[in-house]
Design an enzyme around this catalytic site. Sequence first.
Site, PDB file in Angstrom:
ATOM      1  N   GLU A   1       1.957  -8.291   1.457  1.00 33.52           N
ATOM      2  CA  GLU A   1       2.130  -9.070   2.688  1.00 33.52           C
ATOM      3  C   GLU A   1       3.521  -8.815   3.221  1.00 33.52           C
ATOM      4  O   GLU A   1       4.501  -8.882   2.472  1.00 33.52           O
ATOM      5  CB  GLU A   1       1.994 -10.587   2.438  1.00 33.52           C
ATOM      6  CG  GLU A   1       0.596 -11.070   2.200  1.00 33.52           C
ATOM      7  CD  GLU A   1       0.517 -12.598   2.032  1.00 33.52           C
ATOM      8  OE1 GLU A   1       1.377 -13.302   2.570  1.00 33.52           O
ATOM      9  OE2 GLU A   1      -0.417 -13.043   1.352  1.00 33.52           O
TER      10      GLU A   1
ATOM     11  N   HIS B   1      -6.798 -17.172  -3.537  1.00 34.93           N
ATOM     12  CA  HIS B   1      -5.729 -17.396  -2.551  1.00 34.93           C
ATOM     13  C   HIS B   1      -5.740 -18.893  -2.211  1.00 34.93           C
ATOM     14  O   HIS B   1      -5.966 -19.280  -1.075  1.00 34.93           O
ATOM     15  CB  HIS B   1      -5.959 -16.516  -1.317  1.00 34.93           C
ATOM     16  CG  HIS B   1      -4.721 -16.260  -0.498  1.00 34.93           C
ATOM     17  ND1 HIS B   1      -4.271 -14.986  -0.221  1.00 34.93           N
ATOM     18  CD2 HIS B   1      -3.854 -17.101   0.099  1.00 34.93           C
ATOM     19  CE1 HIS B   1      -3.173 -15.067   0.529  1.00 34.93           C
ATOM     20  NE2 HIS B   1      -2.906 -16.334   0.748  1.00 34.93           N
TER      21      HIS B   1
ATOM     22  N   GLU C   1       0.673 -15.689  -4.908  1.00 37.65           N
ATOM     23  CA  GLU C   1       1.865 -16.534  -4.753  1.00 37.65           C
ATOM     24  C   GLU C   1       1.842 -17.849  -5.528  1.00 37.65           C
ATOM     25  O   GLU C   1       1.796 -18.937  -4.934  1.00 37.65           O
ATOM     26  CB  GLU C   1       2.092 -16.842  -3.265  1.00 37.65           C
ATOM     27  CG  GLU C   1       2.387 -15.628  -2.429  1.00 37.65           C
ATOM     28  CD  GLU C   1       2.799 -15.970  -0.990  1.00 37.65           C
ATOM     29  OE1 GLU C   1       2.649 -17.137  -0.590  1.00 37.65           O
ATOM     30  OE2 GLU C   1       3.257 -15.072  -0.289  1.00 37.65           O
TER      31      GLU C   1
ATOM     32  N   ASN D   1       4.838  -9.983  -2.009  1.00 37.54           N
ATOM     33  CA  ASN D   1       4.792 -10.547  -0.657  1.00 37.54           C
ATOM     34  C   ASN D   1       6.219 -10.838  -0.251  1.00 37.54           C
ATOM     35  O   ASN D   1       6.945 -11.538  -0.970  1.00 37.54           O
ATOM     36  CB  ASN D   1       3.989 -11.850  -0.623  1.00 37.54           C
ATOM     37  CG  ASN D   1       2.498 -11.621  -0.759  1.00 37.54           C
ATOM     38  OD1 ASN D   1       2.032 -10.477  -0.858  1.00 37.54           O
ATOM     39  ND2 ASN D   1       1.741 -12.689  -0.765  1.00 37.54           N
TER      40      ASN D   1
ATOM     41  N   TYR E   1       8.847 -11.668   3.231  1.00 37.56           N
ATOM     42  CA  TYR E   1       9.010 -11.939   4.659  1.00 37.56           C
ATOM     43  C   TYR E   1      10.461 -12.043   5.094  1.00 37.56           C
ATOM     44  O   TYR E   1      10.829 -11.606   6.166  1.00 37.56           O
ATOM     45  CB  TYR E   1       8.308 -13.255   5.024  1.00 37.56           C
ATOM     46  CG  TYR E   1       6.804 -13.189   4.959  1.00 37.56           C
ATOM     47  CD1 TYR E   1       6.051 -12.852   6.079  1.00 37.56           C
ATOM     48  CD2 TYR E   1       6.130 -13.456   3.773  1.00 37.56           C
ATOM     49  CE1 TYR E   1       4.666 -12.788   6.032  1.00 37.56           C
ATOM     50  CE2 TYR E   1       4.737 -13.396   3.711  1.00 37.56           C
ATOM     51  CZ  TYR E   1       4.018 -13.066   4.845  1.00 37.56           C
ATOM     52  OH  TYR E   1       2.645 -12.993   4.783  1.00 37.56           O
TER      53      TYR E   1
ATOM     54  N   ARG F   1      -6.909  -5.892   2.551  1.00 39.80           N
ATOM     55  CA  ARG F   1      -6.781  -6.925   1.524  1.00 39.80           C
ATOM     56  C   ARG F   1      -7.379  -8.226   2.061  1.00 39.80           C
ATOM     57  O   ARG F   1      -6.954  -8.727   3.102  1.00 39.80           O
ATOM     58  CB  ARG F   1      -5.301  -7.141   1.177  1.00 39.80           C
ATOM     59  CG  ARG F   1      -5.107  -8.265   0.191  1.00 39.80           C
ATOM     60  CD  ARG F   1      -3.640  -8.547  -0.126  1.00 39.80           C
ATOM     61  NE  ARG F   1      -3.599  -9.670  -1.052  1.00 39.80           N
ATOM     62  CZ  ARG F   1      -2.725 -10.673  -1.020  1.00 39.80           C
ATOM     63  NH1 ARG F   1      -1.763 -10.677  -0.127  1.00 39.80           N
ATOM     64  NH2 ARG F   1      -2.804 -11.652  -1.881  1.00 39.80           N
TER      65      ARG F   1
END
Length: 500
Positions: free
Chosen positions: A397, A145, A190, A330, A332, A100
């Site tokens: 991600e 992005h 995002e 995404n 985290y 990606r």
Amino acid sequence: MASYSFLRVAVSFIFIVTYVFANDTLYFPKDFLLGTATAAYQIEGGWNESGKGESVWDWWTHENPSLIRDGSNGDVACDSLHKYKEDVQLLSDLGVDFYRFSISWPRILPTGYANVINQEGLNYYKNLINELLAKDIKPFVTLYHWDHPEIFERMGGWTNEMMVEWISDYARVVFKELGPKVKYFMSINEPNVLCGEGYGENVKAPGKNLGSPGVFLCMHNVLKAHAKIYHIYDKEFRKYQEGTIGIVLPCSGALPKNPNDTAAVNMHFQFNCGWIAHAIFSKTGDYPEIMKTHVADNSKLAGFSKSLLPELSSEWVQYIKGTSDFFGLNHYTSKIVETVPRMKGEGWYDFSGVKQSIDPSWPKSASDWLRVVPDGFREIIKKISKEYDNPPIYVMENGFSDKCCTFDHLRISYLYSYIKAMLLAIYEDGCNVKAYAVWSLLDNFEWGAGYTERFGLVNVNFTDSNRTRTPKWSTIWYKNIIATRKLTSIFNLPTAISVL
Ligand SMILES: *[C@@H]1O[C@H](CO)[C@@H](O)[C@H](O)[C@H]1NC(C)=O
Ligand SMILES: *[C@@H]1O[C@H](CO)[C@@H](O)[C@H](O)[C@H]1NC(C)=O
Ligand SMILES: *[C@@H]1O[C@H](CO)[C@@H](O)[C@H](O)[C@H]1NC(C)=O
Ligand SMILES: *[C@@H]1O[C@H](CO)[C@@H](O)[C@H](O)[C@H]1NC(C)=O
């Protein structure tokens, strides 16, 4: 050098011993795709080369070096503009199914508008895609992005609804020129981070500091832009190119402070993930009902004549609904959430009515915002699946930051625990996760943190003009996971020995 080798052998011995006794194997489903991810501004460099125009990130970092922790910028970054063949070789050595990456809008359209197409910039991406395909790696292309042309920022950027038109023209050029060889597109990465930190605050470009009204407006325009990009692909290109396209949303996890406070978990979800996701993936469309109510209540109490959350007309609601072939996720980290009781005559706490905190015992990373909470990953996958009728989820991600070094056992430990949580969501909870990308292939320009926080599977020496790349231990670990299609906590013996 000798002592370093000794250390490697000693450490690998420990890994191998652990391997022999580890017996917790989980396999990936058939056809599951494994890859890594990057973004243009974070790796390419060549900010004024190949005929590229100025992006909002070029402008902002040049104007405000003091806002970047180490005063750096992405002028050179990993120099991937010149070293893309080396990057693809690293990907090929890893054995990934896909890569990606994102396209720099001003590299393809230096004036921003689609009236001038920069062939040299376009060729960079064509070469990269050809190089990937030659090594049997699927290109996953993010159109945007965060690095839009600076000229549009001077006209208000994402607070100007004209961005919907400008980015649509750009998307059409990308589909036409690169689409024939790309089966996986992502529209926008995002929105919440872009709008929150770039328009609400001064933490990311363009650093507008507009507070909540700016964030609501930015999100509104980004959502419309995404839908328009989707329809352009769907109507004009899909028939010939036979690809898929979706949006990528940042969804953090939420664990309730009081086990019975499920309302807090839901409100946190709707105000973060759901803000955009509800409009696209729910049966009814539009912003989440709870969000409309809370923002209207708070706006009224603050003396505004209308809600700060702009209204979507029923035409827009219909136009936006269903505009994503997959849920790009995404993820985290997670937060502890609790409902804050609403006081008489006062608004909802932070609009949502939810207070966030962390558990200090959660393991740290090099990033303040990133604590290790694998259970939260499983929970968010379950929540998305439940809310939106089990859509295909592409994890685009997931990763861990440290400060340095190639012996990155904490990264391996993070990735192991998160991938395990994802596989349990698939096998035990029936979630439809189809792809997973580690953020990131390379250590790179980590936005406001400059080069001080490293997310790469591969170390990059940023003081070396060659930007020398050195695979970390996590590369060896991930390579083995991809090759065997099973998750093990540590190295496979032959791979470890062959690398040592
Ligand atoms: C590009 O930017 C660099 C600084 O990053 C500067 O040294 C160089 O002269 C610029 N090149 C051109 C062609 O403007
Ligand atoms: C939830 O549990 C806490 C203590 O664990 C309690 O104080 C509270 O009243 C409970 N709330 C509800 C709605 O049951
Ligand atoms: C990075 O590169 C510089 C310049 O070539 C070199 O002096 C330094 O030793 C390198 N750092 C590491 C950790 O290899
Ligand atoms: C940089 O790369 C070039 C070409 O690959 C090589 O000749 C040179 O020695 C390298 N320099 C350093 C400092 O590694």
